[in-house]
Every structure is written in C-alpha cells, then in structure tokens.
Write an enzyme that holds these catalytic residues in place. Structure first.
Site, PDB file in Angstrom:
ATOM      1  CG  HIS A  45      -0.063   0.004   2.689  1.00 30.38           C
ATOM      2  ND1 HIS A  45       0.092  -1.143   3.246  1.00 30.38           N
ATOM      3  CD2 HIS A  45       0.372   1.103   3.441  1.00 30.38           C
ATOM      4  CE1 HIS A  45       0.824  -0.914   4.205  1.00 30.38           C
ATOM      5  NE2 HIS A  45       0.907   0.526   4.403  1.00 30.38           N
ATOM      6  NE  ARG A  46      -0.478   5.118  -4.498  1.00 31.56           N
ATOM      7  CZ  ARG A  46      -1.328   5.974  -5.191  1.00 31.56           C
ATOM      8  NH1 ARG A  46      -0.993   7.158  -4.585  1.00 31.56           N
ATOM      9  NH2 ARG A  46      -2.082   5.872  -5.680  1.00 31.56           N
TER      10      ARG A  46
END
Length: 124
Positions: A45-46
């Site tokens: 993820h970011r």
C-alpha cells in the site's frame, strides 16, 4: 521518494548506542513493529498523508518501493539504517529473516481511510 539514511551510532567496548534524533522529518504519532513473519509479504500500500520511517532492529528484511516514477529495493539489515517512506511510496516488505523485528515510526495515527492499496497502474 524513499530515502535511506544512516542513524548516528556510538560504539565502544561496551557496545553500540544508536540515536534517532533530529533526522526524522515529522512528529512521531505512532510506533509499531512487525515480527514473527513467515514467508508472507507485508504492506502492499501507500498513504494519502502518512510519512514513515522503517528500521529493522534485529535481523533483516527487504522493502520494495514504487513512487510511480522509480522502483527501488532496500535491504534493511542493520539497526542504524532507516528508510524514510513518503506517502506516495507504494511499498511492500518481504524476505524477513526468522529473527527480524521491523519497527516503523509514523507521522499519523492509524486511519484506514489513509491507505491506498492499488499499485500504480503502469507497474502491475
């Protein structure tokens, strides 16, 4: 873009003392650590706003980072290495050694709405 920094370490016959002071570019609001990892991949993820600093206190792990322009791979194998991860850095952690303890300092409290799980489209 992710950046690897070396933390100041003092070494003498008594051992090592590593200092995290004046090098983290944010106020720390959350600390968590990952350990006991099998061959799983963590992360993936970011963030919208959260900045992170990752330090492998024991053992080693690898962090793959993609900011949509550059893909990088970082091996964290010493407690004096600190990886700064910007919000736009889609990252995943893997290849944890059996004894690995990865500590992460975060600029924000946990908020599930801050996570973006989809990788950049041109990097799939």
């Amino acid at each position: 873009m992710a950046e690897l920094i070396n933390l100041k370490t003092f070494t003498d016959k008594r051992g090592n003392l590593t200092v995290i002071e004046k090098v983290i570019p944010f106020d720390i609001r959350r600390i968590f650590y990952i350990y006991g990892v099998d061959d799983s991949v963590r992360g993936g993820h970011r963030h919208k706003t959260t900045v992170q600093a990752a330090i492998c206190l024991v053992g080693k792990c690898t962090i793959h980072n993609d900011n949509s322009k550059v893909q990088q791979e970082f091996i964290l194998d010493s407690p004096d290495k600190c990886l700064l991860i910007a919000p736009e850095d889609w990252h995943k952690m893997y290849d944890f050694s059996e004894d690995a303890i990865l500590m992460v300092l975060a600029s924000e409290f946990f908020d599930p709405d801050d996570y973006i799980y989809e990788p950049y489209h041109d990097r799939i």
